[in-house]
Scaffold this motif. Structure first.
Motif, mmCIF file in Angstrom:
data_model
loop_
_atom_site.group_PDB
_atom_site.id
_atom_site.type_symbol
_atom_site.label_atom_id
_atom_site.label_comp_id
_atom_site.label_asym_id
_atom_site.label_seq_id
_atom_site.Cartn_x
_atom_site.Cartn_y
_atom_site.Cartn_z
ATOM 1 N N PHE A 98 0.830 -1.213 0.000
ATOM 2 C CA PHE A 98 0.000 0.000 0.000
ATOM 3 C C PHE A 98 0.864 1.263 0.000
ATOM 4 C CE2 PHE A 98 -2.852 -2.814 2.845
ATOM 5 C CZ PHE A 98 -3.291 -3.539 1.752
ATOM 6 N N SER A 99 2.093 1.146 -0.486
ATOM 7 C CA SER A 99 3.034 2.269 -0.625
ATOM 8 C C SER A 99 3.650 2.717 0.700
ATOM 9 C CB SER A 99 2.364 3.480 -1.298
ATOM 10 O OG SER A 99 1.830 3.122 -2.550
ATOM 11 N N ILE A 100 3.590 1.857 1.727
ATOM 12 C CA ILE A 100 4.211 2.160 3.009
ATOM 13 C C ILE A 100 5.564 1.456 3.059
ATOM 14 C CG2 ILE A 100 3.956 2.041 5.524
ATOM 15 C CD1 ILE A 100 1.816 3.743 4.177
ATOM 16 N N SER A 101 6.619 2.148 3.468
ATOM 17 C CA SER A 101 7.929 1.512 3.541
ATOM 18 C C SER A 101 7.931 0.417 4.609
ATOM 19 C CB SER A 101 9.009 2.545 3.873
ATOM 20 O OG SER A 101 8.896 2.965 5.223
ATOM 21 N N LYS A 102 8.874 -0.499 4.487
ATOM 22 C CA LYS A 102 8.977 -1.597 5.451
ATOM 23 C C LYS A 102 9.121 -1.069 6.874
ATOM 24 C CE LYS A 102 11.717 -5.732 6.487
ATOM 25 N NZ LYS A 102 12.857 -6.584 6.054
ATOM 26 N N LEU A 133 3.851 1.454 12.294
ATOM 27 C CA LEU A 133 2.389 1.507 12.389
ATOM 28 C C LEU A 133 1.851 0.301 13.172
ATOM 29 C CD1 LEU A 133 1.427 2.652 8.769
ATOM 30 C CD2 LEU A 133 1.451 4.054 10.841
ATOM 31 N N ILE A 134 2.466 -0.840 12.953
ATOM 32 C CA ILE A 134 2.061 -2.031 13.696
ATOM 33 C C ILE A 134 2.422 -1.896 15.170
ATOM 34 C CG2 ILE A 134 2.577 -4.498 13.999
ATOM 35 C CD1 ILE A 134 2.691 -4.686 10.911
ATOM 36 N N ALA A 135 3.600 -1.355 15.459
ATOM 37 C CA ALA A 135 4.016 -1.157 16.853
ATOM 38 C C ALA A 135 3.066 -0.199 17.577
ATOM 39 C CB ALA A 135 5.442 -0.625 16.906
ATOM 40 N N LEU A 136 2.683 0.876 16.904
ATOM 41 C CA LEU A 136 1.736 1.828 17.496
ATOM 42 C C LEU A 136 0.389 1.163 17.727
ATOM 43 C CD1 LEU A 136 0.812 4.671 18.347
ATOM 44 C CD2 LEU A 136 0.389 5.160 15.913
ATOM 45 N N SER A 137 -0.065 0.408 16.762
ATOM 46 C CA SER A 137 -1.350 -0.274 16.882
ATOM 47 C C SER A 137 -1.345 -1.248 18.059
ATOM 48 C CB SER A 137 -1.664 -1.032 15.589
ATOM 49 O OG SER A 137 -1.742 -0.151 14.495
ATOM 50 N N ASN A 138 -0.263 -1.987 18.200
ATOM 51 C CA ASN A 138 -0.155 -2.923 19.323
ATOM 52 C C ASN A 138 -0.123 -2.200 20.664
ATOM 53 O OD1 ASN A 138 -0.171 -5.544 18.169
ATOM 54 N ND2 ASN A 138 1.912 -5.271 17.439
ATOM 55 N N ALA A 139 0.568 -1.068 20.722
ATOM 56 C CA ALA A 139 0.639 -0.299 21.969
ATOM 57 C C ALA A 139 -0.748 0.168 22.404
ATOM 58 C CB ALA A 139 1.573 0.893 21.797
ATOM 59 N N VAL A 140 -1.564 0.568 21.430
ATOM 60 C CA VAL A 140 -2.927 1.019 21.742
ATOM 61 C C VAL A 140 -3.804 -0.152 22.161
ATOM 62 C CG1 VAL A 140 -5.015 2.065 20.783
ATOM 63 C CG2 VAL A 140 -2.765 3.045 20.251
ATOM 64 N N ILE A 141 -3.738 -1.244 21.403
ATOM 65 C CA ILE A 141 -4.552 -2.424 21.708
ATOM 66 C C ILE A 141 -4.187 -3.010 23.077
ATOM 67 C CG2 ILE A 141 -5.017 -4.822 21.048
ATOM 68 C CD1 ILE A 141 -6.485 -2.868 19.282
ATOM 69 N N GLU A 142 -2.889 -3.038 23.361
ATOM 70 C CA GLU A 142 -2.414 -3.615 24.630
ATOM 71 C C GLU A 142 -2.523 -2.634 25.795
ATOM 72 O OE1 GLU A 142 1.524 -4.729 23.539
ATOM 73 O OE2 GLU A 142 0.838 -6.308 22.160
ATOM 74 N N LYS A 143 -2.949 -1.399 25.487
ATOM 75 C CA LYS A 143 -3.169 -0.348 26.482
ATOM 76 C C LYS A 143 -1.888 0.118 27.188
ATOM 77 C CE LYS A 143 -7.940 -1.828 27.407
ATOM 78 N NZ LYS A 143 -8.478 -0.950 26.361
ATOM 79 N N SER A 144 -0.745 -0.096 26.535
ATOM 80 C CA SER A 144 0.485 0.493 27.063
ATOM 81 C C SER A 144 0.577 1.964 26.675
ATOM 82 C CB SER A 144 1.711 -0.265 26.547
ATOM 83 O OG SER A 144 1.768 -0.237 25.130
ATOM 84 N N LEU A 145 -0.276 2.366 25.727
ATOM 85 C CA LEU A 145 -0.408 3.774 25.348
ATOM 86 C C LEU A 145 -1.890 4.106 25.263
ATOM 87 C CD1 LEU A 145 0.786 6.480 24.321
ATOM 88 C CD2 LEU A 145 0.580 5.550 21.999
ATOM 89 N N ASN A 146 -2.296 5.112 26.038
ATOM 90 C CA ASN A 146 -3.686 5.582 26.001
ATOM 91 C C ASN A 146 -3.686 6.981 25.375
ATOM 92 O OD1 ASN A 146 -6.296 6.560 26.512
ATOM 93 N ND2 ASN A 146 -6.480 5.337 28.378
ATOM 94 N N ILE A 147 -3.907 7.019 24.072
ATOM 95 C CA ILE A 147 -3.821 8.286 23.347
ATOM 96 C C ILE A 147 -4.863 9.280 23.843
ATOM 97 C CG2 ILE A 147 -3.942 9.382 21.071
ATOM 98 C CD1 ILE A 147 -3.022 6.747 19.859
ATOM 99 N N GLU A 148 -6.044 8.794 24.189
ATOM 100 C CA GLU A 148 -7.132 9.684 24.597
ATOM 101 C C GLU A 148 -6.795 10.457 25.872
ATOM 102 O OE1 GLU A 148 -7.631 6.578 23.414
ATOM 103 O OE2 GLU A 148 -8.419 7.381 21.523
ATOM 104 N N LYS A 149 -5.919 9.915 26.706
ATOM 105 C CA LYS A 149 -5.590 10.569 27.973
ATOM 106 C C LYS A 149 -4.356 11.467 27.890
ATOM 107 C CE LYS A 149 -7.720 7.429 31.315
ATOM 108 N NZ LYS A 149 -7.495 6.587 32.525
ATOM 109 N N LEU A 150 -3.695 11.470 26.738
ATOM 110 C CA LEU A 150 -2.448 12.225 26.634
ATOM 111 C C LEU A 150 -2.619 13.697 26.976
ATOM 112 C CD1 LEU A 150 -0.695 10.794 23.437
ATOM 113 C CD2 LEU A 150 -0.055 10.441 25.825
ATOM 114 N N SER A 151 -3.729 14.286 26.540
ATOM 115 C CA SER A 151 -3.913 15.727 26.745
ATOM 116 C C SER A 151 -4.053 16.111 28.212
ATOM 117 C CB SER A 151 -5.136 16.224 25.961
ATOM 118 O OG SER A 151 -6.302 15.549 26.386
ATOM 119 N N SER A 152 -4.252 15.123 29.083
ATOM 120 C CA SER A 152 -4.371 15.425 30.511
ATOM 121 C C SER A 152 -3.011 15.498 31.195
ATOM 122 C CB SER A 152 -5.244 14.371 31.206
ATOM 123 O OG SER A 152 -4.619 13.093 31.183
#
Length: 201
Positions: A81-85, A91-110
């Protein structure tokens, strides 16, 4: 004119000249969240034109940009899809961090800027440039100078006749507490000299 612009124009004759010649800069504003972080990963070290095309291609192929959709694909599949290796792995690492809840993007602004930085930097593929831009564009942080941004660095070197990172930092210290607005002025100048407009997507 905003308080930030008034402050900078009074304090720095180079920034004043940019404003006199070109007017007020465009102030980027992106929504907080996963999709914006994906865009910033794709934008690393490439032109915005190229990044926009890659993102749109990704969106066309996987649909809504959410972790669950990205994780349906391997690195090799995302590359089609034109994304480099490398960026596919990010993108996969970020997705896993969100799914595994090691990163909560919604709470960052607090959190404060340093707490946000300490959380995001743990994710593979998210470095200081990505964090700086997220803070500026999404959280409207007023005192960021993205030293990892080539356009900003090269413009400072040209306009202030300096060469080293330390000199750039010393110059930017004069713009505190509104280094973000100074950055927008520098980008404004950089684009104008190339007859280009901000890319919004």
């Amino acid at each position: 004119m905003t308080e930030e612009l008034e402050f900078l124009i009074k304090k720095d004759k180079v920034l004043k000249q940019i404003h006199d010649d070109l007017g007020s800069p465009y102030i980027p504003n992106r929504p907080e969240g996963f999709e914006t972080l994906c865009k910033l990963i794709i934008e690393q070290q490439v032109s915005l034109e190229s990044a926009k095309a890659c993102f749109k291609n990704l969106e066309t192929n996987i649909g809504i940009i959410v972790p669950e959709n990205i994780l349906k694909y391997s690195v090799e599949e995302l590359r089609t899809f034109s994304i480099s290796k490398q960026k596919a792995s990010y993108l996969i690492a970020l997705s896993n961090a969100v799914i595994e809840k090691s990163l909560n993007i919604e709470k960052l602004s607090s959190f404060n800027d340093e707490e946000i930085r300490s959380q995001l930097i743990k994710v593979k593929g998210i470095g200081n440039w990505t964090i700086d831009i997220y803070l500026m564009f999404c959280l409207q942080t007023k005192d960021i100078i993205p030293i990892g941004d080539i356009a900003v660095v090269n413009t400072i070197k040209k306009l202030y006749n300096c060469n080293t990172k330390q000199e750039i930092i010393q110059i930017s210290d004069n713009w505190r507490p509104y280094r973000s607005m100074a950055t927008y002025l520098l980008w404004h100048y950089y684009l104008a000299k190339r007859n280009r407009k901000p890319i919004i997507y």
